[in-house]
Design an enzyme around this catalytic site. Sequence first.
Site, PDB file in Angstrom:
ATOM      1  N   ARG A   1     -49.073 -51.511 -39.093  1.00 35.85           N
ATOM      2  CA  ARG A   1     -49.111 -52.154 -37.772  1.00 35.85           C
ATOM      3  C   ARG A   1     -50.232 -53.183 -37.758  1.00 35.85           C
ATOM      4  NH1 ARG A   1     -51.105 -48.988 -34.485  1.00 35.85           N
ATOM      5  NH2 ARG A   1     -51.007 -47.051 -35.667  1.00 35.85           N
TER       6      ARG A   1
ATOM      7  N   TYR B   1     -42.248 -54.012 -40.514  1.00 32.76           N
ATOM      8  CA  TYR B   1     -42.893 -52.703 -40.638  1.00 32.76           C
ATOM      9  C   TYR B   1     -42.629 -51.816 -39.401  1.00 32.76           C
ATOM     10  CZ  TYR B   1     -46.182 -48.948 -40.656  1.00 32.76           C
ATOM     11  OH  TYR B   1     -46.695 -47.683 -40.588  1.00 32.76           O
TER      12      TYR B   1
ATOM     13  N   LYS C   1     -43.282 -47.136 -31.175  1.00 34.91           N
ATOM     14  CA  LYS C   1     -44.540 -47.325 -30.459  1.00 34.91           C
ATOM     15  C   LYS C   1     -44.394 -48.346 -29.323  1.00 34.91           C
ATOM     16  CE  LYS C   1     -47.207 -44.682 -33.009  1.00 34.91           C
ATOM     17  NZ  LYS C   1     -46.704 -44.104 -34.219  1.00 34.91           N
TER      18      LYS C   1
ATOM     19  N   HIS D   1     -48.777 -39.964 -27.493  1.00 36.16           N
ATOM     20  CA  HIS D   1     -48.726 -40.002 -28.952  1.00 36.16           C
ATOM     21  C   HIS D   1     -48.952 -38.570 -29.458  1.00 36.16           C
ATOM     22  CE1 HIS D   1     -50.524 -41.958 -32.830  1.00 36.16           C
ATOM     23  NE2 HIS D   1     -49.249 -41.741 -32.958  1.00 36.16           N
TER      24      HIS D   1
ATOM     25  N   SER E   1     -52.880 -41.803 -35.890  1.00 35.42           N
ATOM     26  CA  SER E   1     -51.986 -41.910 -37.047  1.00 35.42           C
ATOM     27  C   SER E   1     -52.655 -41.373 -38.305  1.00 35.42           C
ATOM     28  CB  SER E   1     -51.630 -43.369 -37.300  1.00 35.42           C
ATOM     29  OG  SER E   1     -50.999 -43.897 -36.170  1.00 35.42           O
TER      30      SER E   1
ATOM     31  N   CYS F   1     -53.469 -38.373 -39.321  1.00 31.49           N
ATOM     32  CA  CYS F   1     -54.435 -37.261 -39.235  1.00 31.49           C
ATOM     33  C   CYS F   1     -53.744 -35.927 -39.503  1.00 31.49           C
ATOM     34  CB  CYS F   1     -55.040 -37.182 -37.839  1.00 31.49           C
ATOM     35  SG  CYS F   1     -56.495 -38.164 -37.630  1.00 31.49           S
TER      36      CYS F   1
ATOM     37  N   ASP G   1     -44.357 -37.308 -33.405  1.00 31.40           N
ATOM     38  CA  ASP G   1     -45.106 -38.529 -33.097  1.00 31.40           C
ATOM     39  C   ASP G   1     -45.227 -38.817 -31.595  1.00 31.40           C
ATOM     40  OD1 ASP G   1     -46.559 -40.771 -34.073  1.00 31.40           O
ATOM     41  OD2 ASP G   1     -44.833 -42.072 -33.812  1.00 31.40           O
TER      42      ASP G   1
ATOM     43  N   ARG H   1     -44.203 -44.923 -46.651  1.00 30.35           N
ATOM     44  CA  ARG H   1     -43.586 -44.043 -45.651  1.00 30.35           C
ATOM     45  C   ARG H   1     -42.223 -43.542 -46.089  1.00 30.35           C
ATOM     46  NH1 ARG H   1     -46.267 -43.223 -40.457  1.00 30.35           N
ATOM     47  NH2 ARG H   1     -48.202 -44.360 -40.707  1.00 30.35           N
TER      48      ARG H   1
HETATM   49  O1  SAT Z   1     -46.922 -47.251 -35.870  1.00 31.75           O
HETATM   50  S1  SAT Z   1     -46.070 -46.559 -36.820  1.00 31.75           S
HETATM   51  O2  SAT Z   1     -45.143 -45.755 -36.083  1.00 31.75           O
HETATM   52  O3  SAT Z   1     -45.385 -47.507 -37.654  1.00 31.75           O
HETATM   53  C1  SAT Z   1     -46.983 -45.553 -37.818  1.00 31.75           C
HETATM   54  C2  SAT Z   1     -48.047 -44.882 -37.082  1.00 31.75           C
HETATM   55  O4  SAT Z   1     -49.096 -45.504 -36.899  1.00 31.75           O
HETATM   56  O5  SAT Z   1     -47.845 -43.727 -36.639  1.00 31.75           O
HETATM   57 MN    MN Z   2     -48.025 -42.242 -34.741  1.00 31.13          MN
END
Ligand code: SAT
Ligand code: MN
Length: 590
Positions: free
Chosen positions: A73, A201, A210, A230, A252, A254, A277, A374
Amino acid sequence: MSTPLQKWVEEQAKLTQPDNIYWCDGSEEEARKLIDIGSKKERIGEHFIFQALNQDKWPNAYLHRSHPTDVARTEHLTFVCHNNKNNSGPNNNWMQPDEAKKLMMKLSAGCMKGKTMYVLPYTMGHPDSPYSKACVQLTDVSYVAVSMRIMTRMSKKAIDKIGESADFVKGIHSVGDFDPEKRYIMHFPDEHLVWSIGSGYGGNALLGKKCFSLRIASWLGLQEGWLAEHMVILGIQDPKGKINYITAAMPSACGKTNLAMLESALPGYKIWTIGDDIAWLNIGPDGRLYAINPETGLFGVAPGTSLKTNPNMLHTLKKKDFYPTLFTNTAFNPETNEPWWEGLDGPIPQNLIDWQGKPWNTQQGTKAAHPNSRFTVSIYNSPTLSKEFDNPIGVPISAIILGGKRTQLIPLVTEALNWQHGVFMGVRNGSETTAAAIHKEGILRRDPMAMLPFCGYNMGDYFQHWLNMGKRMKHPPKIYSVNWFRVDDEGKFIWPGFGENIRVLKWILDRVNNKVGARETPLGLVPELKDLDLKGLDIPLAKLEKLFQVNPLDWKEELQDIKKFLAKFEGNLPQEILTEYESLSAKLKI
Ligand code: SAT
Ligand code: MN
């Protein structure tokens, strides 16, 4: 007579000038066709978009290599364009909406020439859910079309849901020419519109994720009285078979995905996955908080994923059911035709090809797989999928966990004294940075509720919204902070993490179900060591104590940093948060 949706698609086609327009129906047959096109016709640089992997070992799996500058990102190119700048807050980049539109029109003129425009109708959330939203995204790359089919419920049902209405969530996406100078991810919250150019991406290009499900949805949630967060959502089954549901917010990379699919190290406990997520949280008629996962796929970090760290993910990735599974920017073993990444089980194969498609030179000290490489896989492939996954009203939440990666200061687990105290815990949450966004690794970044890059409005107002939600609930969940990452004097992680984290979850369940007491510290309530199930672990007492240590002297700098962070939201910061800050300083006597 064309519908508002058809008119909108026509208008965008006039601007972007694709050679063809293809309306997707989300079927498997169609996914096969798109993979075929991406394997034989569409390229990024010299590589075809998809490369089939070893279908015996990795059924339905394909490798995708992104443009080398397009691997994460890009927060500095992400804008939230409210009419009023203050609504975007200090936590977002802002551009005046008309100016932003003009810029995007200019960059988008003719950007799909020679390409196909894919029209992707999808819902975030089960189409029958009162909380789901109907959306349409346009894109000019098969990778995004196929990924969106994995990550969302893509089908004609979304078009039926939209009907004659002009009120649907709109996403316009083009990879443009991947020029980082012409890359923008623009959000127009009042129009329910995301417009993204220059990147393929995940978080920049799969606009249901997101961009919509957090940035735009958080703004909708403020207006409609719910929260877009999140967070992972999971069910924890105890040895008697009772399941409690919890959510957990973490920045992200973690270990959220690992937590969502955790393989319990304690006998009798089992985790059921609902999401890894994003959680949409609504107050149900019974005054409890209910969570749905608006997504249907897992977009997880590959490096570090192994039979040891996340066996259920390996099983998910190897399952045959849902077509297809994508690997993006992993390394590749040309001898076996398999994907590979750092941390995968087994010896490092010889002669690997790196994530950019070049022979990997072990001498150079580079990684073979990109650190943010990923996988994109359907959640329906997961052996831990909860039977409540498709429940339109979601699951009732007993506890909310807020976490981050902190090598110092923050105890393994702390229970908030009440909702307001818990909100403050979330507000002061920080994490040492990771590779999921383009920024330096290992720097402490304050990340309230792990939402800093994803809150689509002024975070001061967001804190207030959290406080208000608490007041509206008859039975609010208890709030916990967790930190798996505290280190000892040698810099080694004290807590083993992964499947052993169930021990912390068990304590949380015991607290929620009023089975055990707790010890008060200036930060909140921590376990009495006797109540933490440590059977089979071999952590010396001194180190265990360190996991829960609150040393006021160490907190001086931290408090100053929190204060500096809060000052950014001046004018929108709720008084209650300042009160909690003062109360923490007083308890620490600083
Ligand atoms: O933002 S993404 O969904 O591409 C990956 C992340 O930061 O969780
Ligand atoms: Mn995330």
